[in-house]
Scaffold this motif. Sequence first.
Motif, PDB file in Angstrom:
ATOM      1  N   VAL A   1       0.834  -1.204   0.000  1.00 54.64           N
ATOM      2  CA  VAL A   1       0.000   0.000   0.000  1.00 54.64           C
ATOM      3  C   VAL A   1       0.866   1.250   0.000  1.00 54.64           C
ATOM      4  O   VAL A   1       0.577   2.230  -0.700  1.00 54.64           O
ATOM      5  N   LEU A   2       1.958   1.231   0.765  1.00 55.58           N
ATOM      6  CA  LEU A   2       2.892   2.362   0.768  1.00 55.58           C
ATOM      7  C   LEU A   2       3.423   2.654  -0.633  1.00 55.58           C
ATOM      8  O   LEU A   2       3.428   3.798  -1.094  1.00 55.58           O
ATOM      9  N   MET A   3       3.875   1.618  -1.327  1.00 56.11           N
ATOM     10  CA  MET A   3       4.433   1.797  -2.663  1.00 56.11           C
ATOM     11  C   MET A   3       3.359   2.238  -3.659  1.00 56.11           C
ATOM     12  O   MET A   3       3.624   3.041  -4.554  1.00 56.11           O
ATOM     13  N   ALA A   4       2.144   1.720  -3.491  1.00 57.97           N
ATOM     14  CA  ALA A   4       1.060   2.106  -4.392  1.00 57.97           C
ATOM     15  C   ALA A   4       0.740   3.595  -4.249  1.00 57.97           C
ATOM     16  O   ALA A   4       0.591   4.312  -5.250  1.00 57.97           O
ATOM     17  N   PHE A   5       0.659   4.082  -3.020  1.00 57.45           N
ATOM     18  CA  PHE A   5       0.392   5.507  -2.809  1.00 57.45           C
ATOM     19  C   PHE A   5       1.544   6.366  -3.340  1.00 57.45           C
ATOM     20  O   PHE A   5       1.323   7.459  -3.864  1.00 57.45           O
ATOM     21  N   SER A   6       2.770   5.865  -3.189  1.00 63.83           N
ATOM     22  CA  SER A   6       3.930   6.586  -3.710  1.00 63.83           C
ATOM     23  C   SER A   6       3.833   6.747  -5.226  1.00 63.83           C
ATOM     24  O   SER A   6       4.021   7.848  -5.767  1.00 63.83           O
ATOM     25  N   PHE A   7       3.526   5.663  -5.917  1.00 63.74           N
ATOM     26  CA  PHE A   7       3.438   5.703  -7.378  1.00 63.74           C
ATOM     27  C   PHE A   7       2.300   6.615  -7.830  1.00 63.74           C
ATOM     28  O   PHE A   7       2.467   7.441  -8.737  1.00 63.74           O
ATOM     29  N   ILE A   8       1.134   6.459  -7.204  1.00 62.43           N
ATOM     30  CA  ILE A   8      -0.026   7.261  -7.600  1.00 62.43           C
ATOM     31  C   ILE A   8       0.248   8.749  -7.380  1.00 62.43           C
ATOM     32  O   ILE A   8      -0.056   9.592  -8.233  1.00 62.43           O
ATOM     33  N   THR A   9       0.851   9.083  -6.228  1.00 60.82           N
ATOM     34  CA  THR A   9       1.140  10.484  -5.927  1.00 60.82           C
ATOM     35  C   THR A   9       2.105  11.084  -6.932  1.00 60.82           C
ATOM     36  O   THR A   9       1.907  12.211  -7.413  1.00 60.82           O
ATOM     37  N   TYR A  10       3.164  10.331  -7.271  1.00 64.75           N
ATOM     38  CA  TYR A  10       4.123  10.859  -8.244  1.00 64.75           C
ATOM     39  C   TYR A  10       3.484  10.995  -9.623  1.00 64.75           C
ATOM     40  O   TYR A  10       3.651  12.019 -10.306  1.00 64.75           O
ATOM     41  N   PHE A  11       2.728   9.982 -10.036  1.00 65.94           N
ATOM     42  CA  PHE A  11       2.114  10.010 -11.361  1.00 65.94           C
ATOM     43  C   PHE A  11       1.165  11.192 -11.502  1.00 65.94           C
ATOM     44  O   PHE A  11       1.226  11.953 -12.479  1.00 65.94           O
ATOM     45  N   THR A  12       0.295  11.384 -10.537  1.00 65.97           N
ATOM     46  CA  THR A  12      -0.672  12.483 -10.646  1.00 65.97           C
ATOM     47  C   THR A  12       0.009  13.838 -10.487  1.00 65.97           C
ATOM     48  O   THR A  12      -0.468  14.833 -11.036  1.00 65.97           O
ATOM     49  N   SER A  13       1.130  13.886  -9.747  1.00 66.46           N
ATOM     50  CA  SER A  13       1.848  15.165  -9.632  1.00 66.46           C
ATOM     51  C   SER A  13       2.452  15.571 -10.973  1.00 66.46           C
ATOM     52  O   SER A  13       2.503  16.764 -11.299  1.00 66.46           O
ATOM     53  N   THR A  14       2.894  14.584 -11.774  1.00 68.60           N
ATOM     54  CA  THR A  14       3.422  14.921 -13.103  1.00 68.60           C
ATOM     55  C   THR A  14       2.320  15.456 -14.016  1.00 68.60           C
ATOM     56  O   THR A  14       2.585  16.284 -14.893  1.00 68.60           O
ATOM     57  N   LEU A  15       1.079  14.990 -13.811  1.00 66.74           N
ATOM     58  CA  LEU A  15      -0.039  15.538 -14.581  1.00 66.74           C
ATOM     59  C   LEU A  15      -0.344  16.957 -14.130  1.00 66.74           C
ATOM     60  O   LEU A  15      -0.616  17.839 -14.953  1.00 66.74           O
ATOM     61  N   LEU A  16      -0.273  17.178 -12.820  1.00 72.73           N
ATOM     62  CA  LEU A  16      -0.641  18.477 -12.269  1.00 72.73           C
ATOM     63  C   LEU A  16       0.355  19.569 -12.635  1.00 72.73           C
ATOM     64  O   LEU A  16      -0.049  20.706 -12.932  1.00 72.73           O
ATOM     65  N   VAL A  17       1.650  19.256 -12.637  1.00 75.08           N
ATOM     66  CA  VAL A  17       2.645  20.304 -12.919  1.00 75.08           C
ATOM     67  C   VAL A  17       2.516  20.830 -14.349  1.00 75.08           C
ATOM     68  O   VAL A  17       2.851  21.986 -14.619  1.00 75.08           O
ATOM     69  N   ASP A  18       2.024  20.005 -15.267  1.00 79.08           N
ATOM     70  CA  ASP A  18       1.836  20.459 -16.649  1.00 79.08           C
ATOM     71  C   ASP A  18       0.653  21.407 -16.786  1.00 79.08           C
ATOM     72  O   ASP A  18       0.467  22.033 -17.834  1.00 79.08           O
ATOM     73  N   CYS A  19      -0.158  21.491 -15.741  1.00 76.30           N
ATOM     74  CA  CYS A  19      -1.332  22.375 -15.774  1.00 76.30           C
ATOM     75  C   CYS A  19      -1.042  23.750 -15.195  1.00 76.30           C
ATOM     76  O   CYS A  19      -1.918  24.624 -15.208  1.00 76.30           O
ATOM     77  N   TYR A  20       0.182  23.950 -14.695  1.00 72.30           N
ATOM     78  CA  TYR A  20       0.540  25.241 -14.089  1.00 72.30           C
ATOM     79  C   TYR A  20       0.366  26.379 -15.096  1.00 72.30           C
ATOM     80  O   TYR A  20      -0.126  27.459 -14.758  1.00 72.30           O
ATOM     81  N   ARG A  21       0.789  26.139 -16.323  1.00 71.16           N
ATOM     82  CA  ARG A  21       0.551  27.103 -17.401  1.00 71.16           C
ATOM     83  C   ARG A  21      -0.511  26.531 -18.339  1.00 71.16           C
ATOM     84  O   ARG A  21      -0.491  25.343 -18.651  1.00 71.16           O
ATOM     85  N   PHE A  22      -1.413  27.374 -18.757  1.00 72.85           N
ATOM     86  CA  PHE A  22      -2.522  26.927 -19.609  1.00 72.85           C
ATOM     87  C   PHE A  22      -2.764  27.951 -20.710  1.00 72.85           C
ATOM     88  O   PHE A  22      -2.681  29.154 -20.469  1.00 72.85           O
ATOM     89  N   PRO A  23      -3.014  27.511 -21.949  1.00 74.62           N
ATOM     90  CA  PRO A  23      -3.231  26.116 -22.375  1.00 74.62           C
ATOM     91  C   PRO A  23      -1.945  25.353 -22.670  1.00 74.62           C
ATOM     92  O   PRO A  23      -1.960  24.139 -22.737  1.00 74.62           O
ATOM     93  N   ASP A  24      -0.820  26.060 -22.885  1.00 76.36           N
ATOM     94  CA  ASP A  24       0.432  25.378 -23.196  1.00 76.36           C
ATOM     95  C   ASP A  24       1.237  25.199 -21.909  1.00 76.36           C
ATOM     96  O   ASP A  24       1.394  26.163 -21.141  1.00 76.36           O
ATOM     97  N   PRO A  25       1.771  23.991 -21.637  1.00 79.69           N
ATOM     98  CA  PRO A  25       2.482  23.743 -20.386  1.00 79.69           C
ATOM     99  C   PRO A  25       3.746  24.575 -20.204  1.00 79.69           C
ATOM    100  O   PRO A  25       4.228  24.733 -19.075  1.00 79.69           O
ATOM    101  N   VAL A  26       4.322  25.110 -21.307  1.00 79.41           N
ATOM    102  CA  VAL A  26       5.577  25.859 -21.229  1.00 79.41           C
ATOM    103  C   VAL A  26       5.365  27.357 -21.430  1.00 79.41           C
ATOM    104  O   VAL A  26       5.910  28.183 -20.695  1.00 79.41           O
ATOM    105  N   HIS A  27       4.542  27.731 -22.398  1.00 76.10           N
ATOM    106  CA  HIS A  27       4.404  29.142 -22.759  1.00 76.10           C
ATOM    107  C   HIS A  27       3.026  29.721 -22.412  1.00 76.10           C
ATOM    108  O   HIS A  27       2.771  30.896 -22.711  1.00 76.10           O
TER     109      HIS A  27
END
Length: 483
Positions: free
Chosen positions: A72-98
């Motif tokens: 369960v520890l490892m599962a939460f670790s993976f899920i948290t990292y995976f969803t964080s990579t999705l979230l950081v791309d949403c910081y800028r909108f509509p383009d993740p970089v510009h």
Amino acid sequence: MAGGDQYQKNSMYIETPAEASKNDMLDDDGRAKRTGTWVTASAHIITAVIGSGVLSLAWAIAQMGWVAGPAVLMAFSFITYFTSTLLVDCYRFPDPVHGKRNYTYSMVVRSILGGRKFQLCGLAQYVNLVGVTIGYTITASISIVAVKRSNCFHKHGHQAKCNISNYPYMIIFACIQIVLSQIPNFHKLSWLSILAAIMSFAYSSIGLGLSIAKVAEGNHHVQTSLTGVQVGVDVSASEKVWRTFQAIGDIAFAYAFSNVLIEIQDTLKSSPPENRVMKRASLIGIMTTTLFYVLCGTLGYAAFGNDAPGNFLTGFGFYEPFWLIDFANVCIAVHLIGAYQVFCQPIFGFVESMSKERWPESKLITGEHAVKIPISAGTYYLNFFRLFWRTAYVIITAVIAMIFPFFNDFLGLIGSLSFWPLTVYFPIEMYIKQSQIQRGSFTWIWLKILSWVCLVVSIISAAGSIQGLCQDLKKYQPFQAQQ
């Protein structure tokens, strides 16, 4: 002619050194220039993630055993990292970089999803942040009381009655937070986060060392099993189920940092791209914390077995080396002083920005008064609204913590209520919309399955924590010293 003169004046305009210096201090959107790097972002993440949750992991693994606990520890670790990579791309909108910057988690949801989902996100985020600050007030006081009891036993012997109330130390913690809460924003917190991260490594390492020493003792005999606490021996069948649900909530709380991820990302320099730097910081932060979590959880379970306490540092008792356990508990308190600020700064920023939008002409809300500080020869800008409102917030959370000082159940409830919406649901929904993933496609289906599975996990863990809180309330009297 006038228009031509104006054009010529504009075209030949030369920036003065003072204006150039001022522009060097501003970002492309006119806000203060950001100076954060992957190092400071990693420190913020470690400060936010390695918190009081690590102390309950030995107990959580004891409820589930050698197989399910680490899994369960490892599962939460993976899920948290995976969803964080999705979230950081949403910081800028509509383009993740510009694209256009979003300064807070709520702003990201408003930009991409809008409407009612923005309101639900704000509710979930700020309820969670308030809950975390209450939980940290409880935990810091528990750690300081452990120091006082340890010194009492060492001085008067282990037969002495060393019953010490948590409440004075909650008040002291609140007084410290009232002062630190006047730090204007996240950008000024780097030093505090780095100090807190060092403290978290210190007490986690001490806990690991003590666990190893306890396991290595020649007369060390504790009961462990593949499935954790045994029905009919340690607990009843219903207690086993409820405790397992609560343990899942504790682990979810231990990985909670998505609610401040965007605010941390907003401290990063614009170059290299923030999403790339934040992914690196997230990977470093989550890998580091997972390593500590697995070690603390498994070695803590090996040291205490099925009788593992809710706070594994206090479970080592008050015997020698008492000074080392004292030091570890002081490190916890110092770490939580910094972690409290990491989690409450988004609340402060939200209320103050909303107030400025609502009453832009109010001198009480917008006025800044320069106060010279003699020792540092610097100047602090005092805002009376910030002073009064932040002080009131700290006092209110401290009073709530004093009324409901339940450690494990409180952490589990916070973790279960916030895990699905903030860590899983919103990042997945925003990624689907921003990336324009077609409904019914393979990617869309498995992302939805992940979201629904995590929703079920959150519901059952919340049920376990609520049941635990109900049991605590049956035998609890507010504002009475706990033994």
